[in-house]
Motif scaffolding. Structure first.
Motif, PDB file in Angstrom:
ATOM      1  N   ARG A 134      -6.536   3.950  -5.528  1.00 36.22           N
ATOM      2  CA  ARG A 134      -7.772   4.720  -5.380  1.00 36.22           C
ATOM      3  C   ARG A 134      -7.574   5.891  -4.418  1.00 36.22           C
ATOM      4  O   ARG A 134      -7.986   7.018  -4.689  1.00 36.22           O
ATOM      5  CB  ARG A 134      -8.882   3.805  -4.882  1.00 36.22           C
ATOM      6  N   ASP A 135      -6.921   5.646  -3.299  1.00 34.18           N
ATOM      7  CA  ASP A 135      -6.703   6.701  -2.308  1.00 34.18           C
ATOM      8  C   ASP A 135      -5.758   7.789  -2.831  1.00 34.18           C
ATOM      9  O   ASP A 135      -5.806   8.935  -2.368  1.00 34.18           O
ATOM     10  CB  ASP A 135      -6.126   6.100  -1.023  1.00 34.18           C
ATOM     11  N   ASP A 145      -6.384  -0.406  -3.390  1.00 34.50           N
ATOM     12  CA  ASP A 145      -6.861   0.617  -2.461  1.00 34.50           C
ATOM     13  C   ASP A 145      -5.921   1.821  -2.453  1.00 34.50           C
ATOM     14  O   ASP A 145      -6.364   2.976  -2.389  1.00 34.50           O
ATOM     15  CB  ASP A 145      -6.967   0.036  -1.051  1.00 34.50           C
ATOM     16  N   ALA A 146      -4.606   1.567  -2.514  1.00 33.66           N
ATOM     17  CA  ALA A 146      -3.627   2.659  -2.511  1.00 33.66           C
ATOM     18  C   ALA A 146      -3.793   3.535  -3.747  1.00 33.66           C
ATOM     19  O   ALA A 146      -3.718   4.776  -3.667  1.00 33.66           O
ATOM     20  CB  ALA A 146      -2.217   2.085  -2.448  1.00 33.66           C
ATOM     21  N   PHE A 157       0.972   4.027  -3.072  1.00 39.55           N
ATOM     22  CA  PHE A 157       0.373   5.328  -2.772  1.00 39.55           C
ATOM     23  C   PHE A 157       1.385   6.454  -2.967  1.00 39.55           C
ATOM     24  O   PHE A 157       1.085   7.471  -3.604  1.00 39.55           O
ATOM     25  CB  PHE A 157      -0.152   5.334  -1.333  1.00 39.55           C
ATOM     26  N   TYR A 172       0.840  -1.204   0.000  1.00 36.01           N
ATOM     27  CA  TYR A 172       0.000   0.000   0.000  1.00 36.01           C
ATOM     28  C   TYR A 172       0.870   1.247   0.000  1.00 36.01           C
ATOM     29  O   TYR A 172       0.653   2.177  -0.805  1.00 36.01           O
ATOM     30  CB  TYR A 172      -0.917   0.011   1.224  1.00 36.01           C
ATOM     31  N   ASP A 194      -8.092   5.934 -10.218  1.00 34.70           N
ATOM     32  CA  ASP A 194      -9.153   4.930 -10.141  1.00 34.70           C
ATOM     33  C   ASP A 194      -9.057   3.972 -11.319  1.00 34.70           C
ATOM     34  O   ASP A 194      -9.602   4.206 -12.395  1.00 34.70           O
ATOM     35  CB  ASP A 194     -10.518   5.624 -10.135  1.00 34.70           C
TER      36      ASP A 194
END
Length: 558
Positions: free
Chosen positions: A537-538, A534-535, A494, A490, A542
């Motif tokens: 998206r955050d 998830d990383a 990110f 992650y 996307d």
């Protein structure tokens, strides 16, 4: 006085214009009168003669409409625009006269020209709208040197500085380069409105419509009036493709019934909406029955899967298909080219031999070579015409290693610039064929562009999206402040995406990262895959491509 009158008569014999002849007749009459009257009446005769000559000169000059005998060049036909006027140069040909004697006037006011050989040059520069008169003439003396004009010319022209008024309604976004785009607007005062090679005549109220076969790339609309004045406006026709959720599939993986069915099950479950399928792989094998001549001549074609049938099947399921072309890592083409005497198609070492890398003794074709660029573009265009929705170039870079140990025959620019130029050359042919264009890039390219010749801001100008390979196992410990990237999927995804977002600012390129679904040092399963998604998206990105060399995935249902 006798001598003066005799000179006037002689001048009349030498000159043939009407004013000289009239003066000569008058001079002869005065001479006869002088001879009969004697000196007593000399003063009266002289006064009468001078007045008569002056009256005759004025009378004759008044009936001559325009002076003749010079020519003017440089005036365009029709009404002259501001842009044309600023570059306009008028040349007056002296026609055998001394050009230094030519007098210029514009709208009745004297102006200065420049003598250039046998001509006089004048540049008007800027002028107000309306009609203007340019005159050039050579003054010559009459009796006592005044009230006379010699050879000359006048030209009248009209200036129009006002450009049309252009208002454009930006076209609505479309989902594919296969969809036409309608551009509407008004162009008051325009005779023509154009986008590229397409043009229309506006209606009486200035309204217009132009249908483009696809969303234009960096296009502008131009409205032009009869004088050539222009108004321009950029067109932003966006392509809004759905969020990409995709997995990588090799040609052999798709041909394998079990692996193919696993991929189709992910489609049925809604876990993916895009399949990334190899067109040309890391060995240079083209996995379907390509008709590109060089692919067939080099032996690169292996019909592993049926491309048209595959595309129909996936499209019927509502799935987009992105075709991957491994561009310049191509041992099949490199070996064939070298053995065929086409050594400049191959990256070399300083000793004139193929450059050896960790990928093999002869693995990289020369991205600076026009034939190698065309080969990859031809494959991309063919695939787009078959129905692939997107084309992704991978290994669009130079080999790893010291640049000083590599030679790129025929190169005229740096590898970094050359790679970006290849994307520029590819963009319009691929989009014209109906597909979007993307490039897979190294994760380190955001901070170290010259390490493998991938300049992200430069490349982003020519693609629809950049696909950085952010595999956690490929980062060094401590990169981006992450102690152990492979164990912290992650964190590394990110943080690295922040740089890619900065690097693509100011371009229309989106970011869709490649994420890891394989084990290398650390066992990866659905938890590690989900952490990377998830990383992304955050981080404001996307979408994703998942990479597994064995085409087996741990993608949980969303």
């Amino acid at each position: 006085m006798n001598n003066i009158l005799m000179k006037i008569a002689a001048t009349a014999r030498r000159r043939r214009d009407s004013r000289a002849i009239s003066e000569g007749k008058l001079a002869r009459a005065l001479l006869d009168r002088f001879r009969t009257t004697g000196h007593r009446r000399l003063a009266a005769v002289v006064v009468t003669a001078v007045l008569s000559i002056l009256v005759a000169s004025v009378t004759i000059s008044s009936v001559q409409a325009e002076p003749e005998g010079l020519t003017v060049t440089g005036l365009p036909d029709g009404t002259i625009s501001a842009a044309t006027l600023s570059a306009m140069t008028l040349r007056v040909d002296a026609e055998g006269h001394d050009p230094a004697d030519i007098r210029l006037e514009l709208d009745g006011e004297p102006v200065d020209g420049r003598v250039d050989g046998g001509t006089v040059v004048y540049r008007p520069g800027s002028l107000p709208d309306g009609e203007h008169k340019f005159t050039a003439e050579i003054p010559v003396g009459g009796f006592f040197g005044f009230l006379r004009t010699g050879p000359g010319v006048s030209e009248v022209f009209t200036v129009d500085n006002e450009a049309p008024t252009l208002t454009v309604t930006q076209p609505q976004a479309v989902s594919s380069y296969r969809q036409p785009v309608m551009v509407r607007g008004t162009a008051t005062g325009a005779d023509r409105v154009a986008i590229g090679t397409q043009s229309v005549t506006p209606a009486d109220d200035g309204s217009f419509e132009i249908t483009m076969p696809r969303a234009p790339t960096g296009a502008e609309i131009v409205a032009m009036d009869a004088a050539g004045n222009k108004a321009t406006q950029a067109i932003s026709a966006a392509i809004e493709t759905p969020k990409i959720s995709s997995v990588h599939v090799t040609a052999y993986g798709w041909a394998h019934e079990g692996l193919r069915e696993d991929v189709l099950n992910m489609v049925r479950d809604g876990r993916i909406n895009t399949v990334q399928l190899d067109i040309k792989d890391e060995d240079g094998v083209v996995g379907y029955d390509s008709q590109v001549p060089l692919a067939r001549e080099s032996g690169a074609v292996e019909p592993i899967y049926d491309a048209p049938a595959t595309l129909r099947q996936l499209h019927d399921m509502g799935v987009r298909v992105v075709g991957r072309i491994v561009a310049f890592r191509d041992s099949t083409m490199a070996e064939w080219a070298w053995n065929s005497g086409r050594t400049d198609w191959v990256i070399q070492n300083p000793y004139g031999q193929p450059y050896a890398s960790k990928y093999g003794a002869i693995a990289f074709t020369n991205f600076a070579n026009p034939e190698m660029r065309k080969y990859n573009i031809d494959l991309a265009v063919e695939a787009a015409k078959l129905g692939f929705d997107g084309i992704m170039y991978d290994y669009i870079r130079r080999p790893d290693g010291a640049l000083s140990q590599m030679v790129f025959p025929g190169a005229t620019e740096s590898p970094t610039t050359s790679i970006a130029e290849f994307l520029r050359e590819s963009r319009d042919p691929v989009r014209d064929a109906g597909a979007d264009l993307s490039a897979a890039v190294f994760g380190v390219a955001a901070t170290r562009p010259d390490e493998i010749a991938q300049d992200i801001p430069l490349m982003s100008k020519y693609v629809d999206y950049i696909a950085p390979m952010l595999y956690p196992s490929h980062w060094n410990p401590g990169e981006y402040g992450v102690a152990n990237p492979n164990s912290q999927p992650y964190d590394i995804v990110f943080r690295s995406l922040q740089d890619f977002r900065k690097q693509t600012q100011g371009t229309s390129a989106k970011i869709v990262p490649w994420l890891q679904d394989f084990s290398l040092g650390v066992s990866y399963g659905s938890g590690e895959v989900t952490a990377q998604i998830d990383a992304a998206r955050d981080a404001g990105v996307d979408g994703f491509f998942l990479w597994s060399p064995t085409v087996t995935y741990h993608l949980a249902a969303g």
